[in-house]
Write a protein that holds these residues in place. Structure first.
Motif, short mmCIF file in Angstrom:
data_model
loop_
_atom_site.label_atom_id
_atom_site.label_comp_id
_atom_site.label_asym_id
_atom_site.label_seq_id
_atom_site.Cartn_x
_atom_site.Cartn_y
_atom_site.Cartn_z
N ASN A 1 0.82 -1.20 0.00
CA ASN A 1 0.00 0.00 0.00
C ASN A 1 0.86 1.26 0.00
N SER A 2 1.92 1.25 0.82
CA SER A 2 2.82 2.39 0.87
C SER A 2 3.53 2.57 -0.46
N PHE A 3 3.93 1.44 -1.05
CA PHE A 3 4.61 1.45 -2.34
C PHE A 3 3.71 2.08 -3.41
N GLU A 4 2.44 1.66 -3.44
CA GLU A 4 1.53 2.20 -4.44
C GLU A 4 1.17 3.65 -4.17
N LEU A 5 1.08 4.03 -2.90
CA LEU A 5 0.81 5.43 -2.58
C LEU A 5 1.95 6.32 -3.06
N ASN A 6 3.17 5.85 -2.90
CA ASN A 6 4.32 6.62 -3.39
C ASN A 6 4.29 6.73 -4.91
N LEU A 7 3.94 5.61 -5.56
CA LEU A 7 3.81 5.64 -7.01
C LEU A 7 2.70 6.58 -7.46
N PHE A 8 1.61 6.60 -6.69
CA PHE A 8 0.50 7.47 -7.03
C PHE A 8 0.92 8.93 -6.98
N LEU B 1 -4.97 6.23 -21.47
CA LEU B 1 -4.43 7.49 -21.99
C LEU B 1 -5.17 8.67 -21.39
N HIS B 2 -6.49 8.53 -21.30
CA HIS B 2 -7.30 9.60 -20.71
C HIS B 2 -6.97 9.78 -19.23
N LEU B 3 -6.66 8.67 -18.57
CA LEU B 3 -6.24 8.73 -17.16
C LEU B 3 -4.97 9.59 -17.04
N TRP B 4 -4.02 9.33 -17.91
CA TRP B 4 -2.76 10.09 -17.89
C TRP B 4 -3.01 11.58 -18.14
N GLN B 5 -3.88 11.86 -19.08
CA GLN B 5 -4.18 13.26 -19.40
C GLN B 5 -4.95 13.96 -18.28
N SER B 6 -5.64 13.16 -17.46
CA SER B 6 -6.47 13.72 -16.39
C SER B 6 -5.86 13.50 -15.01
N LYS B 7 -4.57 13.15 -14.96
CA LYS B 7 -3.93 12.78 -13.69
C LYS B 7 -4.07 13.82 -12.60
N GLU B 8 -4.08 15.09 -12.97
CA GLU B 8 -4.18 16.16 -11.97
C GLU B 8 -5.54 16.19 -11.29
N ASN B 9 -6.53 15.56 -11.91
CA ASN B 9 -7.89 15.54 -11.35
C ASN B 9 -8.18 14.32 -10.50
N ASP C 1 -7.83 12.41 -7.22
CA ASP C 1 -7.51 12.84 -5.86
C ASP C 1 -7.01 11.74 -4.95
N SER C 2 -7.23 10.48 -5.30
CA SER C 2 -6.79 9.39 -4.44
C SER C 2 -6.42 8.19 -5.28
N ILE C 3 -5.69 7.26 -4.70
CA ILE C 3 -5.26 6.08 -5.46
C ILE C 3 -6.46 5.23 -5.88
N ASN C 4 -7.51 5.19 -5.05
CA ASN C 4 -8.72 4.46 -5.43
C ASN C 4 -9.44 5.14 -6.58
N GLY C 5 -9.16 6.45 -6.73
CA GLY C 5 -9.78 7.19 -7.82
C GLY C 5 -9.32 6.72 -9.19
N ILE C 6 -8.14 6.11 -9.27
CA ILE C 6 -7.65 5.58 -10.55
C ILE C 6 -8.58 4.50 -11.05
N ARG C 7 -8.89 3.55 -10.18
CA ARG C 7 -9.77 2.44 -10.56
C ARG C 7 -11.17 2.94 -10.94
N SER C 8 -11.70 3.84 -10.13
CA SER C 8 -13.03 4.38 -10.41
C SER C 8 -13.05 5.12 -11.74
N PHE C 9 -12.01 5.91 -11.97
CA PHE C 9 -11.90 6.68 -13.21
C PHE C 9 -11.90 5.77 -14.43
N LEU C 10 -11.08 4.73 -14.38
CA LEU C 10 -10.95 3.83 -15.53
C LEU C 10 -12.24 3.08 -15.83
N TYR C 11 -12.91 2.56 -14.78
CA TYR C 11 -14.15 1.83 -15.01
C TYR C 11 -15.28 2.77 -15.47
#
Length: 199
Positions: free
Chosen positions: A5-12, A57-65, A67-77
């Motif tokens: 979890n810490s590893f992924e938070l740092n990556l996020f 690709l859209h995730l990368w373009q919207s990375k600034e929006n 707000d949380s690591i769980n937001g990546i999964r929600s965004f993609l789906y």
């Protein structure tokens, strides 16, 4: 040993700053999941692959929006869901499907999204806590109207009679409640919507 979890938070955090290596990590983590999800509904592996690539690709373009690591999964789906529905709609027109075919397909799609996301007990408990706290923070009258409408499933006329207020007042309180909750729960709206649809 570094906690995952810490590893992924740092990556996020690195991803948010534009680190392509961090993005590559999340790309590889989610690509196959999103592709597999899409192919179940559009029945075209190549198109599903294109949609998965487009979502990431859209995730990368919207990375600034995000707000949380769980937001990546929600965004993609969420993005994949929208694109799948557009594809289904296009095919519906092309093949002259009836409107109810799309409605049934979209409902199945919403349920599949929930099944495709691996919720654990802690995530659901935390989500429930956040929702309850947000509802409890509503102004008293607004909270009462919201609970009667959304939880007790009462009609506006019933609520107005019980609370001795006008129908317009009930509608105004609901509008206010939804506006407040939308702001407070902005990071969780997609998951909440899917959970509600699945009940």
């Amino acid at each position: 040993m570094i906690d995952k979890n810490s590893f992924e938070l740092n990556l996020f955090e690195s991803f948010k700053k534009g680190d392509q290596a961090a993005f590559t990590y999340f790309y590889e983590k989610y690509f196959n999941r999103i592709q597999a999800f899409c192919v179940q509904f559009i029945y075209d592996k190549n198109e599903a692959e294109n949609l998965a690539q487009e979502a990431l690709l859209h995730l990368w373009q919207s990375k600034e929006n995000i707000d949380s690591i769980n937001g990546i999964r929600s965004f993609l789906y969420t993005y994949a869901k929208s694109k799948c529905i557009n594809t289904i709609r296009h095919n519906k027109v092309k093949d002259r499907f009836k409107n109810d075919v799309l409605n049934v397909k979209e409902k199945e799609l919403n349920i599949e999204i929930l099944n495709s996301i691996s919720f654990d007990t802690l995530e659901l408990t935390e989500l429930e806590r956040i929702i309850n706290e947000s509802i409890n923070d509503l102004p008293p009258k607004t909270r009462e109207v919201f609970i009667k409408k959304r939880i007790e499933n009462k009609k506006n006329a019933e609520i107005a009679e019980e609370m001795q207020v006008t129908l317009k007042a009930v509608e105004a309180h609901m509008t206010k409640a939804l506006k407040i909750l939308k702001t407070k729960l902005s990071d969780y709206l997609f998951l909440i919507f899917i959970l509600i649809c699945n009940n």
